[in-house]
Design an enzyme around this catalytic site. Structure first.
Site, short mmCIF file in Angstrom:
data_model
loop_
_atom_site.label_atom_id
_atom_site.label_comp_id
_atom_site.label_asym_id
_atom_site.label_seq_id
_atom_site.Cartn_x
_atom_site.Cartn_y
_atom_site.Cartn_z
N CYS A 1 -4.84 5.02 -4.86
CA CYS A 1 -3.69 3.39 -4.60
C CYS A 1 -2.94 3.60 -5.53
O CYS A 1 -2.76 3.71 -6.65
CB CYS A 1 -4.04 1.92 -5.36
SG CYS A 1 -3.99 1.18 -5.64
N CYS B 1 0.77 -1.48 -0.23
CA CYS B 1 -0.08 -0.03 -0.14
C CYS B 1 0.82 1.04 -0.33
O CYS B 1 0.91 1.50 0.96
CB CYS B 1 -0.90 0.27 1.04
SG CYS B 1 -1.40 1.34 1.29
#
Length: 299
Positions: free
Chosen positions: A224, A76
């Protein structure tokens, strides 16, 4: 509240992140806690970044990553920038090395507050992504949504940035596609035995892209980071852009672009912002939480 740990609500380009301080403990944030936290609008998130004591020498922390459905994530990028900002505020350091299940990440906070994360090496081999079928050329595989003679989305580039990604190139604004409808179908397609992050990417210029992502385990997300990296690599790999691009994340209300540099040494470096929102305490087993009366400003 008994047996609680400190946490911070943060965001990276509006990607909702909970940074949880698990240092000094042997247990983990449970899937049940993640699901409970995500069920409350105040603590709803895309990823939890749980900071643990280092497990290997030369690192500052081990980062355990959970999606909002309680499943584990391997990477992430936006969340990593949030961890850097939180730890920098606490320690005064500006350079960090983290271990994740996907490998080692190096990160640095710059004087202007922007944060760069070395996201590692992209992997293109079909079995490393992984795919359920063998493809020698993963820059364009056989997969489509819609009628055979007039597909809505087709021929994605696929790769791993520590987690699986499929990039569909589109010729109009990614916001005009019904990704909320197509995203779940593609995330769970049999081609992806470990599911996949699904991104629509549009070329704006030879140094700029616009993207929108359906995130594995989180759904339609405002941003993202690893998908931005995968999009940039795919664009350079297929000759659409150079190796350094800015990414306009179409769904994010934060109008600060990410900069992605696929360096000549094959490392992908992402640079972007992180924002602190508020702090609190949480039971990592149950997800029961309380907001701090006085903000800490660091985990």
């Amino acid at each position: 509240m008994a047996d609680t740990v400190e946490f911070a609500k943060m965001n990276g380009l509006a990607n909702k992140i909970l940074v949880v301080d698990m240092r000094g403990r042997k247990d983990m944030v449970t899937p049940a806690a993640a699901i409970a936290l995500n069920s409350n609008p105040a603590t709803q998130f895309d990823q939890i970044m749980a900071i643990h004591d280092p497990r290997v020498g030369g690192t500052d922390a081990f980062i355990d990553i959970l999606n909002c459905d309680g499943t584990k994530a391997q990477a992430c990028g936006n969340g990593t920038r949030c961890v850097v900002q939180a730890l920098s505020s606490e320690t005064g350091k500006t350079s960090f090395t983290f271990q994740t299940v996907a490998g080692i990440l190096n990160a640095v906070e710059h004087e202007d507050g922007m944060i760069s994360v070395d996201m590692g090496l992209p992997r293109f081999r079909w079995s490393d992504i992984p795919l359920s079928e063998e493809f020698h050329d993963t820059s364009r595989i056989e997969l489509q949504i819609g009628p055979i003679d007039a597909p809505i989305l087709h021929s994605p580039a696929v790769m791993s940035m520590g987690n699986p990604h499929a990039i569909f190139w589109v010729d109009r604004d990614p916001m005009t596609f019904d990704l909320e409808r197509f995203g779940p179908l593609l995330e769970n397609h049999p081609m992806f035995p470990e599911k996949a992050n699904i991104t629509l990417a549009q070329v704006i210029s030879d140094s700029a892209l616009r993207t929108r992502t359906w995130e594995r385990g989180a759904g339609l997300t405002l941003a993202c980071g690893s998908a931005a990296c995968a999009s940039a690599v795919s664009a350079a790999r297929t000759g659409r852009t150079g190796r350094k691009v800015t990414i306009d994340v179409a769904s994010s209300p934060v109008r600060v672009p990410l900069t992605i540099d696929w360096r000549e040494d094959n490392h992908v470096v992402m640079t972007g912002p992180a924002e602190w929102e508020w702090s609190g305490s949480v039971d990592p087993v149950t997800g029961v939480w309380a907001r701090d009366a006085v903000e800490r400003g660091a985990v």
